[in-house]
Enzyme design. Structure first.
Site, PDB file in Angstrom:
ATOM      1  N   GLY B  32      16.020   2.832  67.128  1.00  0.00           N
ATOM      2  CA  GLY B  32      14.734   2.181  66.953  1.00  0.00           C
ATOM      3  C   GLY B  32      14.289   1.331  68.130  1.00  0.00           C
ATOM      4  N   CYS B 241      -1.442  23.191  46.696  1.00  0.00           N
ATOM      5  CA  CYS B 241      -2.036  23.963  47.794  1.00  0.00           C
ATOM      6  C   CYS B 241      -2.796  25.165  47.230  1.00  0.00           C
ATOM      7  CB  CYS B 241      -0.933  24.450  48.732  1.00  0.00           C
ATOM      8  SG  CYS B 241      -1.487  25.654  49.962  1.00  0.00           S
ATOM      9  N   CYS B 244      -0.740  28.539  48.513  1.00  0.00           N
ATOM     10  CA  CYS B 244       0.629  28.878  48.097  1.00  0.00           C
ATOM     11  C   CYS B 244       1.047  28.165  46.817  1.00  0.00           C
ATOM     12  CB  CYS B 244       1.625  28.589  49.231  1.00  0.00           C
ATOM     13  SG  CYS B 244       1.982  26.837  49.439  1.00  0.00           S
ATOM     14  N   CYS B 266      -1.824  23.547  52.545  1.00  0.00           N
ATOM     15  CA  CYS B 266      -0.685  22.934  53.238  1.00  0.00           C
ATOM     16  C   CYS B 266      -1.025  22.635  54.684  1.00  0.00           C
ATOM     17  CB  CYS B 266       0.514  23.892  53.274  1.00  0.00           C
ATOM     18  SG  CYS B 266       1.336  24.116  51.709  1.00  0.00           S
ATOM     19  N   CYS B 272       3.732  27.049  54.226  1.00  0.00           N
ATOM     20  CA  CYS B 272       2.758  27.745  53.383  1.00  0.00           C
ATOM     21  C   CYS B 272       2.941  29.266  53.481  1.00  0.00           C
ATOM     22  CB  CYS B 272       1.351  27.345  53.826  1.00  0.00           C
ATOM     23  SG  CYS B 272       0.058  27.754  52.645  1.00  0.00           S
TER      24      CYS B 272
END
Lengths: 201, 293, 364
Positions: B32, B241, B244, B266, B272
């Site tokens: 980080g 979605c 899909c 998506c 997808c």
């Protein structure tokens, strides 16, 4: 000395050998305790493990002062390192970017190396220490970033004070040194974040 | 000029790669923390992924399989351009399949498919400093990180709650890494934040213009900042979605006509497509099937 | 029916083809040559070399041609090439006292050793469009001065002789100038790196900042001690030979600004300096740079930072036009994932707002 040192070749393929060695180092430090392997053939100068030598060629250059253990500093390593990597050897531990130790030289206290600063903790020494073996010694339990739950290593040849020194190093976080253990062409990474505990035998 | 013959593998010279590689190793050792690096001028504009490209170029090898996404999609123009760059300068194998990739360079998304230990996710980062919009000075923010002084960030989030009744940060949502550094996850929607936590994959972040590299090692705690009475929560979508039928994924809104017609699909195009190949059908495709029958 | 946008690769290839077409323009006209650009658009070429930090007239001219005359794009092209070049060493500092002078003016003295030499300047031209340039009207050969090759004393040396101006800096003799393009940036920044950043910095940005100091945002009472333009030799010390060898000559513009004096109980008053040095002929840039350099030395002189031009982080972080243009222009890349997140939030907050309005009305 320089003449003989230059006869020892470096990486056969400087671009791809450095890349694969770097990935071994990256995997070692991001997954502490896993044993990684240097994939390319390399004949190291006397006194240096193949893995330590590969790390030298991969990471050291003109911009990185390198500290060498007394045994390494007296042998073929400085010339080899200068010739292949253009890196300068320093006798000032606290100003070294990397420090390399062979397996017989004593390891000085971590506090003698650069610990980085609170503002720039990245400016600390990475110590590369060759040990007699990466396996078969006293079992040490590792935990921390990079480790799912806990992990175990059992290197042979760590100094007796190692665990105390490591605890002190760990307490300095975000400052602190990072350590890479090597043996032959294999290595283990111990970044400053890792907690190390001795396991009951 | 025989231009490309003059360039090294993966464009960068070896000295530059060593410099970046050293920065990456330190970044991994200090999760980080933003490691300053001497970012190079790249043959694409700053702000278009030069940091990600430099990180990818420094780690990439001949055995890697590279996937590049922008907004979750492999076919967005900048993703296409960066992928083509690496094909040209590194002759590397490329894929659009998340599962086949060893290195995934991304802008603004984390793939829906859970990443594995053999994968590295490289983020393109525009502004790496999570405190930058609270304090524009580098000299000040560096001090705040050094002292672990993150009160300002909590004040900001709390002001959101006071004004809007909720935390109004929806992307680039700050996280705390391994209990120490507050980090900018890059402008991914906060929907993706939980995927960063304890990920099996190594996550590397490159900010070219701002000259910073940072990292989240695998299996590392990544916690989104929040408050007890206002816990962190991710976006939810009302419908699956349309192509899909996937639920619990991030969706793009597609405007269909000028009469308010819209559909949600998506954002992760590979996810997808894979689902549709497996025979999953969303509302829109089911309708079409019916219409055809 | 909705079809996901595909064919990014084809679209990009087509766009590049169209760009090449527009760059070439009308095929009935001869294509402009690199030589023509280098000779006849020399100041564009100079700017590109200066802000790309690469002295190569032909490559800079090529960049100008390739960028269709967009100079920031040309600077970007040349920089991206520069970054791939290997470093063989660091040249000796150039000696502008030994410059072959083409232009030299001082605002602080009416006359001085070496004299005032106007050189190829736009100053005192009347800005009337010149119809002669519509055609290839023959141009007369210029008149030169016979003593042009003699070295000319610098104004700063005249002032320094009396101790009237501060010394030329305090760097130790073994100091190797830093290089922003090879090392990470860090604030506060030593003056050598700051000057490098300014020399690469955007001419327009520095012009505006320099101008702002003249209008009271960090006033420095500047006088143009001297501006000189001409050729200087670049030398490289070769350790194997034991002496420096000449690599050739480059044209540079140098500006020494003489600024408000400074003194203390211990030191007598002295003028202070602002320095500007750029590749090629660019007085505007060199002058702006010297104004900003002096403004950035504010803290060094124990003055308060009160204006943008005095703020090192602000100036240095924003003076690079290749960085700036990249980040500004990246806004045109797709951001729809983040926009979707904001859209969703605003919708939810509006719905909540409408609901509370509704409750309120019902209650009334």
């Amino acid at each position: 000395m320089v003449a003989t040192a230059t006869l020892i070749p470096g990486f056969a393929d400087p671009v791809f050998d450095a890349q694969s060695s770097f990935r071994a180092a990256m995997d070692a430090l991001s997954r502490p305790g896993t044993i990684q392997q240097i994939g390319c053939p390399l004949t190291p100068p006397k006194g240096l493990s193949a893995a330590s030598a590969a790390l030298m060629l991969t990471l050291c250059d003109y911009d990185t002062p390198v500290y060498l253990s007394a045994a390494l500093a007296q042998g073929a390593v400085p010339g080899w390192l200068g010739f292949h990597a253009g890196a300068k050897v320093t006798s000032d531990k606290s100003n070294s970017a990397f420090a390399f130790f062979d397996k017989s030289s004593p390891l000085p206290a971590f506090s003698q190396f650069s610990q980085g600063t609170q503002d720039y903790p990245d400016r600390s020494t990475t110590i590369v220490l060759e040990v007699a073996s990466l396996e078969g010694g006293a079992r040490l339990s590792l935990s921390g970033p990079g480790i799912k739950g806990a992990n175990e290593i059992s290197p042979v040849g760590l100094p007796a004070t190692f665990l105390d020194q490591w605890r002190a190093n760990r307490a300095l976080f975000p400052r602190g040194i990072d350590l890479i253990l090597t043996c032959g062409n294999r290595l283990i990474g111990l970044p400053r974040t890792v907690n190390i505990k001795a396991l009951e035998v | 000029m025989t231009a490309l013959a003059d360039y090294n593998f993966a464009y960068l010279d070896e000295q530059t790669k060593r410099m970046i590689r050293r920065a990456i190793l330190k970044a991994i050792a200090i999760p980080g923390y933003q490691v300053p690096f001497a970012s190079r001028e790249m043959p694409m504009p700053y702000g278009w992924g030069t940091g990600g490209v430099q990180v990818t170029a420094a780690i990439l090898g001949p055995h890697d399989v590279l996937k590049v996404i922008d907004q979750g999609a492999d076919d967005t123009t900048n993703a296409v351009s960066i992928r083509a760059f690496f094909q040209k300068v590194a002759d590397v194998a490329v894929t659009t399949k998340t599962s086949e990739a060893t290195i995934i360079q991304t802008r603004h998304r984390i793939p829906e498919e859970t990443l594995g230990e053999n994968q590295v996710l490289v983020y393109q980062v525009p502004i790496p400093e999570p405190l930058r919009f609270l304090e524009p000075r580098e000299t000040e923010t560096r001090q705040m990180h050094a002292l672990e002084e993150y009160g300002l960030m909590h004040v900001k989030l709390y002001e959101d709650i006071a004004r809007h009744g909720r935390i109004a940060t929806t992307y680039a949502y700050p996280v705390k890494v391994a209990g120490r550094y507050v980090m900018d996850p890059s402008p991914t929607p906060k929907f993706d934040n939980p995927k960063m936590n304890q990920s099996a994959a190594l996550q590397l972040f490159g900010a070219g213009r701002e000259k910073r590299i940072y990292a989240v090692p695998p299996y590392t705690d990544v916690v989104s900042l929040d408050f007890e009475d206002h816990p962190f929560e991710v976006q939810t979508f009302e419908k699956p979605c349309a192509l899909c039928g996937a639920r619990h994924v991030y969706l793009d809104e597609v405007v269909l006509d000028d009469k308010g017609g819209r559909m949600f699909v998506c954002s992760d195009t590979d996810y997808c497509e894979t689902r549709r190949e497996e025979g999953q059908r969303g509302e829109m495709l089911a309708d079409m099937k019916e219409a055809a029958e | 029916m909705y079809v996901a946008v595909k064919g990014g690769e084809t679209a990009i290839a087509n766009a590049h083809q169209l760009l090449a077409d527009r760059r070439r323009g009308n095929r009935d006209l001869p294509a402009i040559t690199i030589e023509q650009i280098a000779e006849q658009l020399a100041l564009s070429v100079d700017r590109v070399m200066a802000e790309a930090s690469l002295y190569d007239r032909s490559l800079a001219a090529l960049a100008v041609k390739q960028s269709r005359g967009d100079l920031i794009e040309a600077i970007f092209l040349l920089r991206a090439y520069r970054t791939t070049l290997p470093r063989f060493g660091t040249s000796e500092p150039i000696n502008t006292a030994r410059m072959q002078i083409e232009r030299r003016v001082s605002a602080t003295y009416k006359d001085l050793p070496g004299g005032q030499l106007l050189g190829p300047t736009f100053d005192y031209t009347h800005r009337l469009l010149d119809p002669d340039l519509l055609h290839d009207t023959p141009v007369e050969a210029p008149v030169g001065r016979s003593d042009a090759d003699e070295p000319v004393m610098r104004v700063s040396e005249i002032l320094a002789g009396e101790g009237l101006i501060e010394a030329d800096g305090e760097l130790p003799s073994e100091h190797i100038a830093g290089d922003l393009t090879r090392e990470p940036m860090e604030f506060p920044m030593p003056r050598d790196l700051r000057l490098q950043a300014l020399a690469r910095g955007d001419e327009g940005f520095l012009l505006a900042l320099g101008y702002s100091t003249q209008r009271g945002y960090g006033r420095t009472h500047p006088f143009v001690g001297e501006i000189r333009i001409g050729l200087v030799e670049v030398e490289l010390d070769v350790p194997e030979l034991g002496f420096a060898v000449s690599l050739g000559e480059i044209r540079v513009t140098e500006c020494q600004m003489v600024n408000q004096f400074k003194g203390s109980a211990k030191a007598p008053p002295q003028f202070t300096r602002g320095y500007g040095l750029v590749f090629g002929q660019s007085e505007r840039k060199a002058m702006s740079m010297s104004l900003v350099d002096r403004a950035l030395r504010t803290q060094e002189f124990g003055e308060d930072v009160v204006a943008p031009a005095q703020d090192e982080e602000f100036v240095i972080s924003h003076c690079d036009n290749v960085q700036a243009t990249g980040f500004v222009e990246h806004l045109k890349l797709p951001h729809y994932v983040d926009f979707q997140a904001e859209l969703d939030l605003v919708r939810r907050m509006r719905a909540k707002h409408a609901q509370s309005q509704h409750h309120q009305e019902a209650a009334e």
